[in-house]
Write a protein that holds these residues in place. Structure first.
Motif: not given
Length: 312
Positions: A55-69
């Protein structure tokens, strides 16, 4: 981070991650399985983040997901392309659409329900989206609930010795309002939602001259089901106002109004059931030979006679 391919290690690792996360949406698990041979170490880390909270991933952009990873910002774009998308925005749209389309009963957890509504809302048009949702839900009431349904409820309430109302979660607010309005209209009405600590005592006084009005939304609460069973044992009539998902109550009520509060990703507020409850109470006033109107006049006069601290 180097995006070198380590397909064997990644496949096993991702399969283990899926096993550990039983709530991973099927569409995402299938997408991973279909493309597992192409995935890199960076892809695996991104997908672990996506699967841990879709759910959170569907709300975030690529940069935000990459940062968390903990990977390079461009890694999210490369992952999306390996999965067959033109870029990360297209991949995120895929995630959003599938989360909304496959949600069961507008999702079973509050965060997912809110995310679905945010997904539906256009940028800068949140209020308009909510209003459109409520209007659409109210419009469909015209064809799903009839005046005959409303009259069936109001006749039972008119003839009742006592009325017990119960709703759980958000429906508790509506339960309280219904009981308040019925009391002001001269009826002996009790909100059981505020009496759960003495519920056995309250249920023990039920008779076949009493009415239990239950409000059930999303899925029937165990308490709702148990109280319906207790009312049946005591011979009390039961009225049930529910949405489609909350309708599965056994034994069924003597009278039941079931109506949609909106589709997946829509607001699903209390506007629809509150409108129906208001219609029932208004219809009750039209058939109880002035009882409601007289009681309301008496209450208004009594409240006016009270000190200001008590009349608020």
């Amino acid at each position: 981070m180097d995006d070198t391919t380590e397909s064997g290690v990644n496949k096993e690792r991702l399969e283990n991650q899926i096993d550990k996360q039983p709530d991973v949406p099927r569409f995402l698990a299938d997408l991973i399985a279909l493309n597992s041979s192409k995935l890199t170490e960076a892809d695996a880390r991104l997908l672990e983040v996506l699967m841990s909270d879709p759910v959170r991933a569907a709300m975030e952009n690529g940069k935000e997901v990459s940062s968390r990873a903990g990977v390079h910002p461009a890694s999210a774009v490369r992952l999306a392309r390996r999965l067959g998308f033109a870029g990360y925005p297209e991949f995120r749209t895929f995630l959003q659409n599938n989360l909304v389309d496959t949600g069961t009963g507008d999702f079973e957890n509050p965060a997912a329900r809110m995310a679905a509504r945010l997904i539906r809302a256009e940028e800068g048009k949140l209020l308009s989206t909510i209003l459109d949702s409520e209007i659409a839900a109210l419009q469909q009431v015209r064809t799903s609930v009839s005046d005959t349904d409303i009259r069936a409820f109001s006749e039972v309430l008119r003839d009742a010795r006592r009325i017990f109302v119960l709703g759980r979660s958000h429906a508790a607010a509506l339960s309280s309002l219904i009981a308040l309005r019925l009391r002001r209209s001269g009826y002996d009405a009790t909100d059981l939602s505020s009496q759960l600590h003495i519920l056995p005592e309250m249920l023990s006084i039920l008779t076949d001259k009493d009415v239990v009005w239950l409000l059930s939304f999303r899925s029937p609460s165990p308490v709702i089901v148990d109280i319906r069973g207790a009312a049946a044992l005591k011979g009390a009539k039961t009225l049930i106002l529910s949405d489609v998902n909350g309708a599965r109550i056994d034994p069924p009520g003597d009278f039941h109004i079931s109506v949609s509060r909106g589709g997946v990703g829509q607001s699903q507020s209390l506007v629809v059931p509150m409108t129906i409850a208001n219609a029932i109470i208004l219809d009750l006033a039209s058939i109880d030979e002035g009882k409601s109107l007289s009681a309301l006049d008496r209450f208004k006069a009594f409240r006016a006679s009270l000190p200001p601290r008590l009349s608020r």
